[in-house]
Scaffold this motif. Structure first.
Motif, PDB file in Angstrom:
ATOM      1  N   MET A   1     -61.342 -14.264 -18.944  1.00 49.72           N
ATOM      2  CA  MET A   1     -60.643 -14.818 -20.142  1.00 49.72           C
ATOM      3  C   MET A   1     -60.583 -13.946 -21.254  1.00 49.72           C
ATOM      4  N   ASP A   2     -59.860 -13.413 -21.835  1.00 52.20           N
ATOM      5  CA  ASP A   2     -59.543 -12.606 -23.316  1.00 52.20           C
ATOM      6  C   ASP A   2     -60.201 -13.258 -24.279  1.00 52.20           C
ATOM      7  N   SER A   3     -60.976 -12.455 -24.888  1.00 52.25           N
ATOM      8  CA  SER A   3     -61.718 -13.122 -26.373  1.00 52.25           C
ATOM      9  C   SER A   3     -60.630 -13.409 -27.387  1.00 52.25           C
ATOM     10  N   ARG A   4     -59.468 -13.044 -27.282  1.00 53.55           N
ATOM     11  CA  ARG A   4     -58.601 -13.415 -28.185  1.00 53.55           C
ATOM     12  C   ARG A   4     -57.755 -14.642 -27.934  1.00 53.55           C
ATOM     13  N   SER A   5     -58.103 -15.238 -26.541  1.00 54.72           N
ATOM     14  CA  SER A   5     -57.352 -16.108 -26.207  1.00 54.72           C
ATOM     15  C   SER A   5     -57.815 -17.678 -26.302  1.00 54.72           C
ATOM     16  N   HIS A   6     -59.013 -17.608 -27.220  1.00 56.56           N
ATOM     17  CA  HIS A   6     -59.375 -19.107 -27.372  1.00 56.56           C
ATOM     18  C   HIS A   6     -60.191 -18.919 -28.661  1.00 56.56           C
ATOM     19  N   PHE A   7     -60.412 -20.205 -29.319  1.00 56.66           N
ATOM     20  CA  PHE A   7     -61.237 -20.450 -30.409  1.00 56.66           C
ATOM     21  C   PHE A   7     -62.800 -20.406 -30.405  1.00 56.66           C
ATOM     22  N   GLU A   8     -63.279 -19.650 -31.217  1.00 59.59           N
ATOM     23  CA  GLU A   8     -64.908 -19.845 -31.297  1.00 59.59           C
ATOM     24  C   GLU A   8     -65.370 -21.273 -31.682  1.00 59.59           C
ATOM     25  N   PRO A   9     -66.257 -21.607 -30.657  1.00 58.75           N
ATOM     26  CA  PRO A   9     -66.925 -23.063 -31.325  1.00 58.75           C
ATOM     27  C   PRO A   9     -67.749 -22.938 -32.746  1.00 58.75           C
ATOM     28  N   ASP A  10     -68.117 -21.737 -32.911  1.00 57.12           N
ATOM     29  CA  ASP A  10     -68.966 -21.443 -33.988  1.00 57.12           C
ATOM     30  C   ASP A  10     -68.183 -21.519 -35.474  1.00 57.12           C
ATOM     31  N   LEU A  73     -56.968 -27.113 -29.973  1.00 53.84           N
ATOM     32  CA  LEU A  73     -56.403 -26.164 -30.906  1.00 53.84           C
ATOM     33  C   LEU A  73     -55.820 -25.009 -30.256  1.00 53.84           C
ATOM     34  N   LYS A  74     -56.376 -24.595 -29.133  1.00 52.44           N
ATOM     35  CA  LYS A  74     -55.648 -23.628 -28.217  1.00 52.44           C
ATOM     36  C   LYS A  74     -54.312 -24.218 -27.692  1.00 52.44           C
ATOM     37  N   LEU A  75     -54.422 -25.358 -27.247  1.00 53.89           N
ATOM     38  CA  LEU A  75     -53.331 -26.045 -26.675  1.00 53.89           C
ATOM     39  C   LEU A  75     -52.011 -26.120 -28.016  1.00 53.89           C
ATOM     40  N   LEU A  76     -52.594 -26.729 -29.001  1.00 52.11           N
ATOM     41  CA  LEU A  76     -51.744 -27.054 -29.993  1.00 52.11           C
ATOM     42  C   LEU A  76     -50.969 -25.606 -30.462  1.00 52.11           C
ATOM     43  N   VAL A  77     -51.811 -24.560 -30.618  1.00 55.97           N
ATOM     44  CA  VAL A  77     -51.064 -23.284 -30.986  1.00 55.97           C
ATOM     45  C   VAL A  77     -50.089 -22.549 -29.894  1.00 55.97           C
ATOM     46  N   THR A  78     -50.631 -22.875 -28.714  1.00 58.65           N
ATOM     47  CA  THR A  78     -49.577 -22.265 -27.597  1.00 58.65           C
ATOM     48  C   THR A  78     -48.645 -23.133 -27.474  1.00 58.65           C
ATOM     49  N   GLU A  79     -48.629 -24.416 -27.601  1.00 58.28           N
ATOM     50  CA  GLU A  79     -47.329 -25.255 -27.658  1.00 58.28           C
ATOM     51  C   GLU A  79     -46.308 -25.091 -28.659  1.00 58.28           C
ATOM     52  N   THR A  80     -47.115 -24.705 -30.103  1.00 59.47           N
ATOM     53  CA  THR A  80     -46.361 -24.492 -31.190  1.00 59.47           C
ATOM     54  C   THR A  80     -45.301 -23.003 -30.823  1.00 59.47           C
ATOM     55  N   VAL A  81     -46.092 -22.036 -30.197  1.00 62.51           N
ATOM     56  CA  VAL A  81     -45.380 -20.732 -30.310  1.00 62.51           C
ATOM     57  C   VAL A  81     -44.173 -20.943 -29.242  1.00 62.51           C
ATOM     58  N   GLN A  82     -44.483 -21.837 -28.067  1.00 63.68           N
ATOM     59  CA  GLN A  82     -43.635 -21.849 -27.188  1.00 63.68           C
ATOM     60  C   GLN A  82     -42.267 -22.517 -27.519  1.00 63.68           C
ATOM     61  N   ARG A  83     -42.609 -23.533 -28.284  1.00 63.86           N
ATOM     62  CA  ARG A  83     -41.491 -24.373 -28.820  1.00 63.86           C
ATOM     63  C   ARG A  83     -40.668 -23.755 -29.878  1.00 63.86           C
ATOM     64  N   ALA A  84     -41.352 -22.895 -30.697  1.00 62.76           N
ATOM     65  CA  ALA A  84     -40.854 -22.233 -31.650  1.00 62.76           C
ATOM     66  C   ALA A  84     -39.932 -20.970 -31.103  1.00 62.76           C
ATOM     67  N   ALA A  85     -40.394 -20.408 -30.080  1.00 65.29           N
ATOM     68  CA  ALA A  85     -39.776 -19.162 -29.177  1.00 65.29           C
ATOM     69  C   ALA A  85     -38.469 -19.722 -28.733  1.00 65.29           C
ATOM     70  N   THR A  86     -38.483 -21.000 -28.338  1.00 64.92           N
ATOM     71  CA  THR A  86     -37.472 -21.493 -27.485  1.00 64.92           C
ATOM     72  C   THR A  86     -36.223 -21.718 -28.553  1.00 64.92           C
ATOM     73  N   VAL A  87     -36.745 -22.282 -29.833  1.00 66.35           N
ATOM     74  CA  VAL A  87     -35.533 -22.561 -30.819  1.00 66.35           C
ATOM     75  C   VAL A  87     -35.176 -21.165 -31.169  1.00 66.35           C
ATOM     76  N   ALA A  88     -36.052 -20.051 -31.293  1.00 67.17           N
ATOM     77  CA  ALA A  88     -35.519 -18.673 -31.840  1.00 67.17           C
ATOM     78  C   ALA A  88     -34.655 -18.124 -30.491  1.00 67.17           C
ATOM     79  N   GLU A  89     -34.930 -18.486 -29.483  1.00 65.12           N
ATOM     80  CA  GLU A  89     -34.153 -17.834 -28.573  1.00 65.12           C
ATOM     81  C   GLU A  89     -32.741 -18.600 -28.462  1.00 65.12           C
TER      82      GLU A  89
END
Length: 112
Positions: A1-10, A73-89
Motif C-alpha cells: 500500500m502506498d504511504s500516501r493512500s491512507h491516514f496515519e493513526p498518530d 476517513l479514507k473512504l469518505l475522501v475517496t467517495e467525495t472525489v469520485q462523486r465530485a469527478a462524476t459531476v465535473a465530467e
C-alpha cells in the motif's frame, strides 16, 4: 500500500486530542455558568467552598478505533472525489472545482 493512500493513526489521534482539549475548555466555561445557576450553595456541602472537584479527564483512543477512523476517513475522501469527478465530467470539466463539491456534499453527508 502506498504511504500516501491512507491516514496515519498518530495524526488522527493528535487531531482528536486537540478537539477534546477545545471541547473541554468550552465545556468548563459552560459548566461553571450552569452550575452557578442550577446548584444552590449548601453550607458544609461539596460546593460550599470550592465547588465540586474538577479533575482533568485523560481521554485516550483505542488503537483499533484509530485504525477504523482512518479507514472511514479514507473512504469518505475517496467517495467525495469520485462523486465530485462524476459531476465535473457531466459538466465537461477535467478538474474538480468547489462548485462540484458543493453539489455533492449534502447527499454525501446524508449517506455517511
Amino acid at each position: 500500500m502506498d504511504s500516501r493512500s491512507h491516514f496515519e493513526p498518530d495524526v488522527v489521534y493528535e487531531i482528536f486530542k486537540k478537539v477534546w482539549a477545545r471541547s473541554s475548555e468550552a465545556g468548563d466555561e459552560n459548566d461553571d455558568t450552569a452550575m452557578a445557576e442550577a446548584e444552590p450553595v449548601v453550607e458544609g456541602g461539596a460546593n460550599a467552598v470550592g465547588g465540586p472537584s474538577k479533575k482533568p479527564r485523560s481521554t485516550t483512543a483505542n488503537a483499533n478505533a484509530l485504525k477504523l477512523t482512518c479507514e472511514l476517513l479514507k473512504l469518505l475522501v475517496t467517495e467525495t472525489v469520485q462523486r465530485a469527478a462524476t459531476v465535473a465530467e457531466a459538466e465537461g470539466s477535467t478538474q474538480i472545482e468547489g462548485s462540484h463539491l458543493e453539489r455533492i456534499l449534502p447527499q454525501l453527508l446524508l449517506d455517511f
